[in-house]
Motif scaffolding. Sequence first.
Motif, PDB file in Angstrom:
ATOM      1  N   UNK A  30       0.851  -1.193   0.000  1.00  0.00           N
ATOM      2  CA  UNK A  30       0.000   0.000   0.000  1.00  0.00           C
ATOM      3  C   UNK A  30       0.885   1.241   0.000  1.00  0.00           C
ATOM      4  N   UNK A  31       0.579   2.165  -0.872  1.00  0.00           N
ATOM      5  CA  UNK A  31       1.383   3.375  -0.971  1.00  0.00           C
ATOM      6  C   UNK A  31       2.578   3.258  -1.882  1.00  0.00           C
ATOM      7  N   UNK A  32       2.864   2.045  -2.338  1.00  0.00           N
ATOM      8  CA  UNK A  32       3.958   1.828  -3.274  1.00  0.00           C
ATOM      9  C   UNK A  32       5.236   2.511  -2.845  1.00  0.00           C
ATOM     10  N   UNK A  33       5.784   3.313  -3.740  1.00  0.00           N
ATOM     11  CA  UNK A  33       7.001   4.056  -3.452  1.00  0.00           C
ATOM     12  C   UNK A  33       6.741   5.506  -3.125  1.00  0.00           C
ATOM     13  N   UNK A  34       5.503   5.841  -2.733  1.00  0.00           N
ATOM     14  CA  UNK A  34       5.149   7.217  -2.413  1.00  0.00           C
ATOM     15  C   UNK A  34       4.865   8.024  -3.659  1.00  0.00           C
ATOM     16  N   UNK A  35       4.561   9.303  -3.467  1.00  0.00           N
ATOM     17  CA  UNK A  35       4.331  10.193  -4.592  1.00  0.00           C
ATOM     18  C   UNK A  35       3.160   9.811  -5.462  1.00  0.00           C
ATOM     19  N   UNK A  36       2.119   9.271  -4.863  1.00  0.00           N
ATOM     20  CA  UNK A  36       0.927   8.906  -5.618  1.00  0.00           C
ATOM     21  C   UNK A  36       0.965   7.526  -6.230  1.00  0.00           C
ATOM     22  N   UNK A 198       0.859  -1.174 -24.912  1.00  0.00           N
ATOM     23  CA  UNK A 198       1.772  -0.288 -25.618  1.00  0.00           C
ATOM     24  C   UNK A 198       2.511   0.664 -24.690  1.00  0.00           C
ATOM     25  N   UNK A 199       3.693   1.084 -25.118  1.00  0.00           N
ATOM     26  CA  UNK A 199       4.566   1.883 -24.260  1.00  0.00           C
ATOM     27  C   UNK A 199       3.951   3.232 -23.892  1.00  0.00           C
ATOM     28  N   UNK A 200       3.253   3.855 -24.812  1.00  0.00           N
ATOM     29  CA  UNK A 200       2.676   5.174 -24.524  1.00  0.00           C
ATOM     30  C   UNK A 200       1.718   5.112 -23.351  1.00  0.00           C
ATOM     31  N   UNK A 201       0.854   4.108 -23.358  1.00  0.00           N
ATOM     32  CA  UNK A 201      -0.088   3.944 -22.241  1.00  0.00           C
ATOM     33  C   UNK A 201       0.639   3.544 -20.971  1.00  0.00           C
ATOM     34  N   UNK A 202       1.546   2.594 -21.068  1.00  0.00           N
ATOM     35  CA  UNK A 202       2.248   2.106 -19.877  1.00  0.00           C
ATOM     36  C   UNK A 202       3.074   3.207 -19.233  1.00  0.00           C
ATOM     37  N   UNK A 203       3.638   4.080 -20.010  1.00  0.00           N
ATOM     38  CA  UNK A 203       4.416   5.187 -19.441  1.00  0.00           C
ATOM     39  C   UNK A 203       3.586   6.032 -18.479  1.00  0.00           C
ATOM     40  N   UNK A 204       2.279   6.115 -18.734  1.00  0.00           N
ATOM     41  CA  UNK A 204       1.414   6.898 -17.836  1.00  0.00           C
ATOM     42  C   UNK A 204       1.253   6.228 -16.477  1.00  0.00           C
ATOM     43  N   UNK A 205       1.618   4.940 -16.376  1.00  0.00           N
ATOM     44  CA  UNK A 205       1.514   4.219 -15.106  1.00  0.00           C
ATOM     45  C   UNK A 205       2.680   4.519 -14.176  1.00  0.00           C
ATOM     46  N   UNK A 214       1.366   3.870 -10.711  1.00  0.00           N
ATOM     47  CA  UNK A 214       0.171   4.598 -10.297  1.00  0.00           C
ATOM     48  C   UNK A 214      -0.906   3.594  -9.896  1.00  0.00           C
ATOM     49  N   UNK A 215      -1.998   4.060  -9.263  1.00  0.00           N
ATOM     50  CA  UNK A 215      -3.097   3.131  -8.986  1.00  0.00           C
ATOM     51  C   UNK A 215      -3.607   2.405 -10.224  1.00  0.00           C
ATOM     52  N   UNK A 216      -3.715   3.108 -11.344  1.00  0.00           N
ATOM     53  CA  UNK A 216      -4.187   2.449 -12.578  1.00  0.00           C
ATOM     54  C   UNK A 216      -3.203   1.383 -13.024  1.00  0.00           C
ATOM     55  N   UNK A 217      -1.915   1.675 -12.941  1.00  0.00           N
ATOM     56  CA  UNK A 217      -0.908   0.687 -13.309  1.00  0.00           C
ATOM     57  C   UNK A 217      -0.900  -0.493 -12.356  1.00  0.00           C
ATOM     58  N   UNK A 218      -1.062  -0.206 -11.053  1.00  0.00           N
ATOM     59  CA  UNK A 218      -1.077  -1.275 -10.061  1.00  0.00           C
ATOM     60  C   UNK A 218      -2.238  -2.231 -10.304  1.00  0.00           C
ATOM     61  N   UNK A 219      -3.360  -1.690 -10.752  1.00  0.00           N
ATOM     62  CA  UNK A 219      -4.503  -2.547 -11.060  1.00  0.00           C
ATOM     63  C   UNK A 219      -4.207  -3.460 -12.242  1.00  0.00           C
TER      64      UNK A 219
END
Length: 253
Positions: A30-36, A198-205, A214-219
Amino acid sequence: MLFALSALLQLACLVSAQTVYLAGDSTMAKGGGGGGTDGWGVYLPQYLNIPVVNMAVGGTSARSYSESGLFNNLVNAVKAGDFVIIEFGHNDAHANPDNGKQDAVGDGYDITAVVTNAAGQQILIHSFAYYIENAINPMKAKGATVIISSVTPDNIWTGNTVGVGGRFVDYAQSIGRNESIIYVDHNAYVGQAYDNLGQTTVNTFYPNDHLHTSPAGANVVAQAFVRGLLCSKTSNLIPHVNSAGQAVPNGCL
């Protein structure tokens, strides 16, 4: 009297209910590496029909999770019928001086190394397999089911493919094979999901670095674990995957 009996029955059901425990680092916590950011273990419960207790701790390795007593806490918590998912590797790599996290390099239980810590003292450390197997054996003895999961990939790409694999993936697979327990190649299933997005979408994670999602990436990473679990076909955790889990994207590798 009837009320008291009902309360006791409810308490007995809670005590006897199967639970999934998670042990890992910031990519799971929970909280991953911080910073959202957030870890995938936070999003796993929505795909299962039994409780999940996330005992992942950021910054830990197989060695530090063991030496700090966190594995002992987990062993004490589990009971017969429970499940334990273990995933380490991001913090287990070589460090000089010793950082209290690195494991001896090599695939096998009996591998050791002598390293020097920041105080100039020489200490003996053990392999990734040593720390993991010493934790899972008492869990198995208590009747818990242990699932070894390979480390998640970093957001580093070659062309249209995210980088997967590495020695800690190999170590995790070896433990699963040698200990006759369930192994989920989370690394490969996350790689599949990322390649398809794709890399463009994954970069947003990855808002801060190439490791913490990010939460979306974690999901997405949680979904990839569920897909790998379903494709293992032999785990007794599979009947506890709910309809949302059954519907996660992508196929078997």
